[in-house]
Design a protein around this motif. Structure first.
Motif, PDB file in Angstrom:
ATOM      1  N   TYR A   1     -83.034 -68.317  50.522  1.00 51.02           N
ATOM      2  CA  TYR A   1     -81.966 -67.484  49.934  1.00 51.02           C
ATOM      3  C   TYR A   1     -80.760 -67.355  50.861  1.00 51.02           C
ATOM      4  N   THR A   2     -80.381 -68.479  51.495  1.00 49.74           N
ATOM      5  CA  THR A   2     -79.166 -68.485  52.323  1.00 49.74           C
ATOM      6  C   THR A   2     -78.256 -69.600  51.792  1.00 49.74           C
ATOM      7  N   PRO A   3     -76.945 -69.450  51.937  1.00 52.90           N
ATOM      8  CA  PRO A   3     -76.039 -70.347  51.213  1.00 52.90           C
ATOM      9  C   PRO A   3     -76.030 -71.799  51.680  1.00 52.90           C
ATOM     10  N   VAL A   4     -75.947 -72.021  52.995  1.00 56.77           N
ATOM     11  CA  VAL A   4     -75.876 -73.411  53.480  1.00 56.77           C
ATOM     12  C   VAL A   4     -77.177 -74.144  53.112  1.00 56.77           C
ATOM     13  N   CYS A   5     -78.307 -73.472  53.340  1.00 59.53           N
ATOM     14  CA  CYS A   5     -79.612 -74.067  53.024  1.00 59.53           C
ATOM     15  C   CYS A   5     -79.714 -74.404  51.534  1.00 59.53           C
ATOM     16  N   THR A   6     -79.154 -73.552  50.707  1.00 58.22           N
ATOM     17  CA  THR A   6     -79.212 -73.788  49.258  1.00 58.22           C
ATOM     18  C   THR A   6     -78.513 -75.100  48.908  1.00 58.22           C
TER      19      THR A   6
ATOM     20  N   HIS B   1     -84.931 -75.439  57.936  1.00 59.20           N
ATOM     21  CA  HIS B   1     -83.899 -74.510  57.472  1.00 59.20           C
ATOM     22  C   HIS B   1     -84.115 -73.145  58.092  1.00 59.20           C
ATOM     23  N   PRO B   2     -83.030 -72.424  58.364  1.00 61.12           N
ATOM     24  CA  PRO B   2     -83.193 -71.083  58.934  1.00 61.12           C
ATOM     25  C   PRO B   2     -83.954 -70.121  58.021  1.00 61.12           C
ATOM     26  N   ALA B   3     -83.610 -70.090  56.739  1.00 59.73           N
ATOM     27  CA  ALA B   3     -84.243 -69.085  55.876  1.00 59.73           C
ATOM     28  C   ALA B   3     -83.980 -69.389  54.405  1.00 59.73           C
TER      29      ALA B   3
ATOM     30  N   PRO C   1     -76.594 -76.700  64.260  1.00 58.82           N
ATOM     31  CA  PRO C   1     -76.672 -75.232  64.289  1.00 58.82           C
ATOM     32  C   PRO C   1     -76.848 -74.670  62.879  1.00 58.82           C
ATOM     33  N   MET C   2     -77.184 -73.398  62.830  1.00 58.18           N
ATOM     34  CA  MET C   2     -77.450 -72.760  61.529  1.00 58.18           C
ATOM     35  C   MET C   2     -76.252 -72.774  60.591  1.00 58.18           C
ATOM     36  N   SER C   3     -75.072 -72.719  61.159  1.00 62.46           N
ATOM     37  CA  SER C   3     -73.883 -72.527  60.320  1.00 62.46           C
ATOM     38  C   SER C   3     -73.283 -73.829  59.791  1.00 62.46           C
ATOM     39  N   VAL C   4     -73.868 -74.980  60.177  1.00 59.83           N
ATOM     40  CA  VAL C   4     -73.264 -76.276  59.795  1.00 59.83           C
ATOM     41  C   VAL C   4     -74.240 -77.076  58.923  1.00 59.83           C
TER      42      VAL C   4
ATOM     43  N   VAL D   1     -83.574 -73.687  63.505  1.00 62.29           N
ATOM     44  CA  VAL D   1     -82.253 -74.305  63.364  1.00 62.29           C
ATOM     45  C   VAL D   1     -82.379 -75.461  62.379  1.00 62.29           C
ATOM     46  N   ARG D   2     -81.302 -76.231  62.212  1.00 61.61           N
ATOM     47  CA  ARG D   2     -81.347 -77.355  61.263  1.00 61.61           C
ATOM     48  C   ARG D   2     -81.767 -78.625  61.989  1.00 61.61           C
ATOM     49  N   SER D   3     -83.071 -78.819  62.125  1.00 62.42           N
ATOM     50  CA  SER D   3     -83.596 -80.020  62.772  1.00 62.42           C
ATOM     51  C   SER D   3     -83.853 -81.096  61.730  1.00 62.42           C
TER      52      SER D   3
END
Ligand code: BEZ
Length: 209
Positions: free
Chosen positions: A41-46, A37-39, A140-143, A121-123
């Motif tokens: 407290y981020t929305p997609v990762c949550t 995950h990129p980081a 990618p980070m945004s998907v 990135v999202r590996s």
């Protein structure tokens, strides 16, 4: 050269939300769904962390242990997991690697500098019980990832291993499977007594349970 299918998943020792792990010891005898995950407290990762937790029974039924990673600390991960549990109506029950110094992210080439020089990135790495990498995916980070696809490819790999078959496009568990071209007609008759359909000599379908 990056990590490839068939490579042994590199070992590492690192702090996680469930204590320090030696990856090979922790993974021993299980399939692993290792995802970055990129980081925190981020929305997609949550949403992805929540989805993984919601699917705990599905992963367990397939003998798969999820392992998350982001380049933040254990304390940050733990605070964030409270938010994941609250917002996604679940309880995260798998470890998350605290890779603050990016040691594991670099080992697994999860940092793609054209996307970000600091965040993963999202590996995805699907690793088998012999600790071989069986599948990689990079988003990618945004998907956000498609978890139905993650479970589907695990089913396909496990079905292939069990029956010595391949799986066609858009295969789902229970669907017809493909007899690999390396299996001769004579061998196929012995190996698949349930019968098979030959569309072309190289395209043969059968069923497995
Ligand atoms: C997210 O998880 O929401 C996210 C992280 C980094 C970049 C874009 C989105």
């Amino acid at each position: 050269m990056g990590l490839r299918i068939g490579d042994t998943a590199p070992n590492f020792e690192i702090d996680t939300t469930e204590g320090k792990i030696n990856f090979h010891d922790w993974a021993k005898g299980s399939w692993v769904f290792f995802f970055s995950h990129p980081a925190d407290y981020t929305p997609v990762c949550t949403t992805e962390m929540g989805r993984t937790a919601q699917l705990a029974e599905q992963f367990a039924a397939r003998g798969v242990k999820p392992l998350g990673l982001s380049t933040d600390t254990v304390e940050e991960h733990k605070g964030w997991m409270n938010d994941v549990n609250e917002t996604q109506n679940t309880t995260v029950g798998f470890p998350i690697v605290a890779d603050k110094d990016k040691k594991v992210a670099e080992l697994y080439e999860m940092i793609h500098p054209g996307e970000s020089t600091t965040a993963a990135v999202r590996s995805v790495f699907i690793i088998d019980p012999n600790q071989k990498i069986r599948l990689t995916m990079t988003y990618p980070m945004s998907v956000g990832r498609n978890f139905a696809e993650i479970l589907r490819v695990i089913d396909a790999l496990q079905t292939g291993d069990k029956h010595g078959v391949a799986t066609p496009a858009d295969w789902e568990l229970g669907g017809d499977v493909i007899i690999p071209p390396s299996v001769s007609m004579e061998e196929a008759e012995k190996k698949f007594p349930q019968g098979f359909k030959t569309v072309k000599p190289y395209l043969r379908y059968t069923t497995v349970k």
